[in-house]
Design a protein around this motif. Structure first.
Motif, PDB file in Angstrom:
ATOM      1  N   UNK A 173     -25.252 -27.812 -12.491  1.00  0.00           N
ATOM      2  CA  UNK A 173     -25.614 -27.181 -11.231  1.00  0.00           C
ATOM      3  C   UNK A 173     -24.632 -26.099 -10.842  1.00  0.00           C
ATOM      4  N   UNK A 174     -24.756 -25.687  -9.575  1.00  0.00           N
ATOM      5  CA  UNK A 174     -24.027 -24.519  -9.086  1.00  0.00           C
ATOM      6  C   UNK A 174     -23.463 -24.799  -7.696  1.00  0.00           C
ATOM      7  N   UNK A 175     -22.422 -24.035  -7.348  1.00  0.00           N
ATOM      8  CA  UNK A 175     -21.831 -24.118  -6.019  1.00  0.00           C
ATOM      9  C   UNK A 175     -21.192 -22.770  -5.693  1.00  0.00           C
ATOM     10  N   UNK A 176     -20.809 -22.605  -4.449  1.00  0.00           N
ATOM     11  CA  UNK A 176     -20.053 -21.425  -4.024  1.00  0.00           C
ATOM     12  C   UNK A 176     -18.571 -21.638  -4.321  1.00  0.00           C
ATOM     13  N   UNK A 177     -17.881 -20.526  -4.531  1.00  0.00           N
ATOM     14  CA  UNK A 177     -16.437 -20.595  -4.813  1.00  0.00           C
ATOM     15  C   UNK A 177     -15.743 -19.432  -4.130  1.00  0.00           C
ATOM     16  N   UNK A 178     -14.554 -19.699  -3.603  1.00  0.00           N
ATOM     17  CA  UNK A 178     -13.693 -18.657  -3.035  1.00  0.00           C
ATOM     18  C   UNK A 178     -12.411 -18.661  -3.855  1.00  0.00           C
TER      19      UNK A 178
ATOM     20  N   UNK B  62     -29.966 -19.754  -1.845  1.00  0.00           N
ATOM     21  CA  UNK B  62     -30.424 -20.943  -2.549  1.00  0.00           C
ATOM     22  C   UNK B  62     -29.338 -21.952  -2.847  1.00  0.00           C
ATOM     23  N   UNK B  63     -28.068 -21.601  -2.646  1.00  0.00           N
ATOM     24  CA  UNK B  63     -26.954 -22.495  -2.949  1.00  0.00           C
ATOM     25  C   UNK B  63     -26.301 -22.996  -1.663  1.00  0.00           C
ATOM     26  N   UNK B  64     -26.038 -22.113  -0.703  1.00  0.00           N
ATOM     27  CA  UNK B  64     -25.426 -22.521   0.555  1.00  0.00           C
ATOM     28  C   UNK B  64     -24.358 -21.548   0.986  1.00  0.00           C
ATOM     29  N   UNK B  65     -23.598 -21.957   1.985  1.00  0.00           N
ATOM     30  CA  UNK B  65     -22.506 -21.143   2.516  1.00  0.00           C
ATOM     31  C   UNK B  65     -21.229 -21.980   2.549  1.00  0.00           C
ATOM     32  N   UNK B  66     -20.217 -21.488   1.866  1.00  0.00           N
ATOM     33  CA  UNK B  66     -18.892 -22.089   1.858  1.00  0.00           C
ATOM     34  C   UNK B  66     -18.047 -21.397   2.917  1.00  0.00           C
TER      35      UNK B  66
END
Length: 292
Positions: free
Chosen positions: A161-166, A280-284
């Motif tokens: 899967x996938x996620x947001x990254x900073x 489609x993934x979200x907000x970090x």
């Protein structure tokens, strides 16, 4: 962070002194605690991936109501303890152009460490040694099925899967030498989350849009399709020189618009709020804090 009822968004959380993992409910407002449903052998997202048990999680949680409100839990990185975090540098054309770096036949890869990342709504810590702490919004890819020398055409079958990254960057330390590691691994300088969105919920990852905001102002905006080296190419290249395992994280690169190359340069200050939003993934979201 709203989802459809069928969506699988997995989180690692801390609640009432206990760390566990769960699935967000369909409305995204609560967490279904997977620990009591699956037992100690499947006690983390990484363990679930290693066991190939995502479908077991889906079956155990489908239709259940949440055990805790999302607002009442502390979100940790979806994978708090990946064995490897491998990041692609200068992997959007707009970022390559602003850095004036030449084209390359191969991706630039550097590691981060697990203790360099925090979860959604946890503070990113600007180290005491720097005034040049910068933002880099990115898409993270989480490996579900490990392997060595994975072919690009098979790469998507290895993605969980996938996620947001900073990918927070300490620019002066990053430039101490030709190696970037020193500027990329200070504790609590990278954000990861808020949830792992399973790959079956993302039919076309190249069509996703990435936006980074600082205090509400858009600083970066790009399509994931603008990557120089695509996700399959990254997986094929990386898995040639190191085996990939379930739960490993590949951070795919940042678009142009980072603070270092603005005129004049603009770096993160304590109290700033950085948001990385991917469709489609979200907000970090992470607030910047000065190191105590």
């Amino acid at each position: 962070m709203r989802t459809t009822e069928a969506a699988m968004r997995l989180v690692t959380f801390r609640h009432n002194g206990r760390t566990g993992f769960g699935r967000l409910t369909g409305d995204g407002d609560a967490v279904i605690d997977c620990g009591p449903l699956l037992g100690p052998e499947l006690g983390s997202v990484r363990a679930v991936l290693a066991a190939g048990a995502l479908e077991q999680v889906r079956e155990a949680t489908e239709g259940r109501t949440g055990d805790a409100k999302l607002a009442d839990v502390e979100l940790l990185p979806p994978i708090p303890d990946p064995a490897k975090i491998l990041c692609a540098g200068v992997n959007y054309r707009t970022h390559r152009e602003e850095t004036s770096r030449p084209e390359s036949a191969y991706p630039t890869i550097f590691p981060r460490y697990a203790d360099s990342q925090v979860g959604h709504d946890q503070p990113l810590v600007r180290p005491a040694e720097t005034e040049t702490f910068d933002y880099e919004g990115e898409l993270a890819v989480v490996i579900g099925t490990g392997g060595r020398r994975i072919r690009a055409e098979d790469a998507f079958t290895h993605i969980a899967g996938y996620a947001c990254y900073q990918d927070g960057s300490v620019r002066d330390w990053q430039r101490h030498s030709g190696q970037w590691v020193a500027g990329k691994t200070f504790p609590a300088t990278g954000g990861f989350g808020p949830a792992l969105v399973t790959a079956d919920e993302v039919p076309d990852v190249a069509a996703l849009d990435l936006v980074t905001r600082v205090n509400g102002e858009v600083r970066q905006a790009a399509s994931v399709g603008d990557l120089i080296f695509s996700i399959p190419e990254l997986i094929a290249y990386i898995s040639t020189f190191t085996p990939l395992a379930p739960g490993d994280v590949i951070v795919t690169g940042t678009p142009g618009g980072v603070g270092l190359f603005r005129e004049p340069p603009v770096f993160l200050q304590p109290g700033d709020v950085v948001e990385v939003e991917i469709s489609g993934i979200g907000t970090l979201r992470n607030t910047i804090a000065a190191e105590a």
